[in-house]
Design a protein around this motif. Structure first.
Motif, PDB file in Angstrom:
ATOM      1  N   PHE A  43       0.821  -1.214   0.000  1.00  0.00           N
ATOM      2  CA  PHE A  43       0.000   0.000   0.000  1.00  0.00           C
ATOM      3  C   PHE A  43       0.857   1.267   0.000  1.00  0.00           C
ATOM      4  O   PHE A  43       0.446   2.314  -0.482  1.00  0.00           O
ATOM      5  CB  PHE A  43      -0.857   0.063   1.271  1.00  0.00           C
ATOM      6  N   TYR A  44       2.062   1.167   0.575  1.00  0.00           N
ATOM      7  CA  TYR A  44       2.742   2.370   1.042  1.00  0.00           C
ATOM      8  C   TYR A  44       3.764   2.945   0.073  1.00  0.00           C
ATOM      9  O   TYR A  44       4.952   3.018   0.357  1.00  0.00           O
ATOM     10  CB  TYR A  44       3.362   2.099   2.419  1.00  0.00           C
ATOM     11  N   GLY A  48       0.063   6.397  -0.993  1.00  0.00           N
ATOM     12  CA  GLY A  48      -0.563   5.516  -0.024  1.00  0.00           C
ATOM     13  C   GLY A  48      -0.246   5.922   1.404  1.00  0.00           C
ATOM     14  O   GLY A  48      -1.118   5.906   2.280  1.00  0.00           O
ATOM     15  N   SER A  49       1.004   6.316   1.648  1.00  0.00           N
ATOM     16  CA  SER A  49       1.390   6.762   2.981  1.00  0.00           C
ATOM     17  C   SER A  49       0.628   8.019   3.373  1.00  0.00           C
ATOM     18  O   SER A  49       0.168   8.167   4.511  1.00  0.00           O
ATOM     19  CB  SER A  49       2.902   7.012   3.035  1.00  0.00           C
ATOM     20  N   PHE A 222      -7.467   4.694  -0.447  1.00  0.00           N
ATOM     21  CA  PHE A 222      -6.222   4.051  -0.009  1.00  0.00           C
ATOM     22  C   PHE A 222      -6.112   2.646  -0.591  1.00  0.00           C
ATOM     23  O   PHE A 222      -5.060   2.254  -1.118  1.00  0.00           O
ATOM     24  CB  PHE A 222      -6.219   4.013   1.518  1.00  0.00           C
ATOM     25  N   ASN A 223      -7.198   1.896  -0.524  1.00  0.00           N
ATOM     26  CA  ASN A 223      -7.207   0.533  -1.042  1.00  0.00           C
ATOM     27  C   ASN A 223      -7.047   0.526  -2.557  1.00  0.00           C
ATOM     28  O   ASN A 223      -6.220  -0.206  -3.120  1.00  0.00           O
ATOM     29  CB  ASN A 223      -8.521  -0.135  -0.625  1.00  0.00           C
ATOM     30  N   ASN A 225      -5.720   2.745  -4.403  1.00  0.00           N
ATOM     31  CA  ASN A 225      -4.411   3.263  -4.824  1.00  0.00           C
ATOM     32  C   ASN A 225      -3.408   2.143  -5.092  1.00  0.00           C
ATOM     33  O   ASN A 225      -2.465   2.318  -5.867  1.00  0.00           O
ATOM     34  CB  ASN A 225      -3.859   4.209  -3.760  1.00  0.00           C
ATOM     35  N   LEU A 226      -3.615   0.993  -4.460  1.00  0.00           N
ATOM     36  CA  LEU A 226      -2.738  -0.148  -4.735  1.00  0.00           C
ATOM     37  C   LEU A 226      -2.795  -0.528  -6.206  1.00  0.00           C
ATOM     38  O   LEU A 226      -1.767  -0.833  -6.823  1.00  0.00           O
ATOM     39  CB  LEU A 226      -3.146  -1.335  -3.855  1.00  0.00           C
ATOM     40  N   ARG A 229      -0.912   2.004  -8.214  1.00  0.00           N
ATOM     41  CA  ARG A 229       0.525   1.795  -8.088  1.00  0.00           C
ATOM     42  C   ARG A 229       0.985   0.658  -9.004  1.00  0.00           C
ATOM     43  O   ARG A 229       2.040   0.757  -9.642  1.00  0.00           O
ATOM     44  CB  ARG A 229       0.889   1.485  -6.630  1.00  0.00           C
TER      45      ARG A 229
END
Length: 329
Positions: A43-44, A48-49, A222-223, A225-226, A229
């Motif tokens: 995630f990060y 994400g962070s 957030f979810n 965004n994975l 990425r």
């Protein structure tokens, strides 16, 4: 002795970031499973962070403000237990508010070392910390904190080590993985050192599901965004809008699960490999296990750690534990 950081600069930085191939391997392997899944550590990236920081400010996500309240209440006891000149080591460097509270509570801490997989986020957070605590030696290690990191190979300042692992991140791991992680942190501890760790508690399904599906949709972003990425870094062509965020409480396994559910049947590629998903099929992206007091004590004991103190909020939503090396494993 490691010298304090000049204002806004780091005492040291070590880049142990996993190669891009590890992210790719995890994604390709996870998408090939009957229940598609990707480890939550991915995630990060920088966005994400930042999104996770936003999640901690939402009304639905009680975890951060509850833990901060406990830290406020026990500041004096933490300072007494840590003693003067402590060195804080924070795997998964996160909210600056939490580390600020801890450092301000301690008696003249000697140093801080942040570890995180997101290099950009880590450096920015540690440089910001150094600027606000100019007498503190601040170091940073970009690494996957789920893997062993040889702290003694780096210029970590002298002093009693206090490993700080807040936010109930321990809940993201399966029980055997959580034990292995605690064993790694135990290996960082010398006699007299300690691990201060937060663990979320079992509570009503509605409270838990709301915390992982906030009304503002930040957790959903957030979810999702994975997937963005993956598209950006791994030559993917996933239609992000074809997925919906879902959070659910798994009573049997005492965990909240996050999934990305396909709104329709679709195919997509990652690094040249094709995958397909049916409508309603999910990609499992995170678990957040919740603990009873007894269950957490058993986990700590299995990892060779003993609970010497614990503190909870009035509602018993969350608990902070002070762990030390057990005399025998």
């Amino acid at each position: 002795m490691t010298e304090p950081s000049p204002k806004g600069t780091l005492s040291f930085f070590k880049d142990l970031h996993p190669p891009k191939s590890r992210f790719l391997d995890d994604v390709l392997d996870g998408l090939s499973k009957p229940q598609k899944s990707i480890p939550p550590k991915h995630f990060y990236d920088a966005r994400g962070s930042a999104l996770f920081d936003d999640i901690t400010d939402t009304e639905d996500y009680y975890v951060t403000r509850t833990e901060l309240g406990i830290l406020d209440a026990i500041a004096g006891e933490i300072a007494e237990r840590a003693g003067p000149g402590a060195v804080v080591i924070e795997p998964g460097s996160g909210s600056s508010v939490k580390i600020d509270k801890l450092l301000n509570a301690l008696d003249n801490p000697a140093g801080y070392v942040g570890l995180d997989i997101s290099k950009t986020h880590l450096i920015a957070a540690c440089e910001d910390l150094a600027s606000r605590f100019p007498g503190l030696s601040v170091g940073a290690i970009c690494a996957d904190f789920t893997q062993p990191v040889p702290l003694d190979d780096y210029p970590v300042p002298d002093g009693k080590r206090l490993v700080f692992f807040p936010g109930s991140t321990i809940g993201n791991f399966e029980p055997d993985e959580a034990q292995a992680l605690l064993e790694t942190y135990r290996s960082w501890l010398r006699p007299g050192d300690a691990l201060l760790i937060g663990a979320d508690r079992v509570k009503s399904a509605q409270i838990l599901e709301n915390a992982y599906d906030d009304t503002g949709g930040i957790t959903a972003d957030f979810n999702l965004n994975l997937l963005s990425r993956i598209n950006r870094e791994l030559d993917g062509d996933i239609d992000v809008e074809a997925f919906a965020h879902k959070a659910l409480w798994n009573e049997e396994k005492a965990r909240v699960e996050m999934h990305l559910v396909a709104r329709r049947s679709l195919t997509f590629s990652v690094d040249g490999r094709r995958f397909s998903m049916e409508a309603g099929e999910s990609l499992h992206t995170e678990n957040s296990h919740k603990f009873t007091i007894d269950r957490f004590h058993a986990l700590a004991k299995a990892a060779g750690l003993s609970v010497s103190a614990q503190w909870s909020d009035d509602r018993e939503y969350f608990t902070l534990y002070w762990l030390e090396r057990a005399e025998t494993v």
